[in-house]
Design a protein around this motif. Structure first.
Motif, short mmCIF file in Angstrom:
data_model
loop_
_atom_site.label_atom_id
_atom_site.label_comp_id
_atom_site.label_asym_id
_atom_site.label_seq_id
_atom_site.Cartn_x
_atom_site.Cartn_y
_atom_site.Cartn_z
N VAL A 153 9.28 5.16 4.31
CA VAL A 153 10.04 6.53 4.01
C VAL A 153 10.45 7.29 5.50
O VAL A 153 11.72 7.64 5.57
CB VAL A 153 9.48 7.55 3.04
N ALA A 154 9.35 7.30 6.05
CA ALA A 154 9.56 7.94 7.59
C ALA A 154 10.81 7.12 8.38
O ALA A 154 11.34 7.89 9.14
CB ALA A 154 8.25 7.83 8.20
N GLN A 155 10.89 5.67 8.21
CA GLN A 155 11.86 5.03 8.69
C GLN A 155 13.08 5.03 8.03
O GLN A 155 14.17 4.52 8.72
CB GLN A 155 11.53 3.53 8.92
N ARG A 156 13.14 5.64 7.11
CA ARG A 156 14.51 5.69 6.17
C ARG A 156 15.09 4.65 5.72
O ARG A 156 16.06 4.45 5.46
CB ARG A 156 15.40 6.75 6.58
N SER B 80 0.95 -1.18 0.10
CA SER B 80 0.25 0.03 -0.03
C SER B 80 0.90 1.18 -0.16
O SER B 80 1.97 1.17 0.20
CB SER B 80 -0.89 -0.19 1.09
N GLU B 81 0.10 2.30 -0.43
CA GLU B 81 0.88 3.58 -0.36
C GLU B 81 1.15 4.03 1.16
O GLU B 81 2.44 4.65 1.62
CB GLU B 81 0.10 4.75 -0.97
N GLN B 82 0.43 3.46 1.96
CA GLN B 82 0.71 3.91 3.42
C GLN B 82 2.02 3.21 4.12
O GLN B 82 2.92 3.84 4.78
CB GLN B 82 -0.32 3.58 4.40
N THR B 83 2.31 1.80 3.48
CA THR B 83 3.27 1.19 3.81
C THR B 83 4.65 1.97 2.99
O THR B 83 5.55 2.12 3.92
CB THR B 83 3.46 -0.24 3.08
N ILE B 84 4.65 2.52 1.95
CA ILE B 84 5.61 3.32 1.39
C ILE B 84 6.04 4.43 2.19
O ILE B 84 7.12 4.91 2.75
CB ILE B 84 5.35 3.58 0.06
N GLN B 85 4.91 5.29 2.66
CA GLN B 85 5.08 6.37 3.29
C GLN B 85 5.93 6.12 4.79
O GLN B 85 6.61 6.64 5.52
CB GLN B 85 3.83 7.09 3.73
N ARG C 153 7.27 17.35 -3.95
CA ARG C 153 6.99 15.98 -4.47
C ARG C 153 7.72 14.91 -3.97
O ARG C 153 9.01 15.00 -4.43
CB ARG C 153 6.67 16.07 -5.92
N LEU C 154 7.36 13.77 -3.28
CA LEU C 154 8.30 12.78 -3.01
C LEU C 154 8.50 11.73 -4.06
O LEU C 154 7.46 11.19 -4.86
CB LEU C 154 7.55 11.99 -2.03
N LEU C 155 9.50 11.53 -4.47
CA LEU C 155 10.07 10.48 -5.74
C LEU C 155 11.14 9.92 -5.14
O LEU C 155 11.92 10.20 -4.35
CB LEU C 155 10.81 11.72 -6.75
N PHE C 156 11.32 8.85 -5.93
CA PHE C 156 12.47 7.72 -5.60
C PHE C 156 13.41 7.74 -6.62
O PHE C 156 13.00 7.56 -7.99
CB PHE C 156 11.68 6.39 -5.47
N PRO C 157 14.60 7.31 -6.32
CA PRO C 157 15.55 6.82 -7.41
C PRO C 157 15.01 5.58 -8.26
O PRO C 157 14.45 4.80 -7.62
CB PRO C 157 16.95 6.62 -6.72
#
Length: 70
Positions: A37-40, A29-34, A50-54
């Motif tokens: 990200v918060a846990q780095r 889920s998108e919540q899992t991705i967020q 805008r949050l982007l990913f390599p």
């Protein structure tokens, strides 16, 4: 204005994954991705708020999950 649920965001001729795109790649889920990200735990960067990913962020995250044999 761009669609907030788009899977990629073009930046300098490269289509970087958004949260929606990463969630689809990692089958979560998108919540899992967020949360990751918060846990780095997933490489990311911001462009104009805008949050982007390599491009290799999903592969790198999965690689870090693999436990080596003893």
């Amino acid at each position: 204005m761009k669609n907030p649920k788009e899977k990629t965001y073009p930046l300098n001729g490269v289509a970087y994954p958004t949260i929606t795109g990463m969630a689809e790649k990692l089958d979560c889920s998108e919540q899992t991705i967020q949360r990751k990200v918060a846990q780095r735990k997933i490489s990311h960067f911001y462009h104009k708020r805008r949050l982007l990913f390599p491009l290799d962020a999903a592969d790198e995250y999965i690689k870090n999950l693999i436990v080596s044999a003893r």
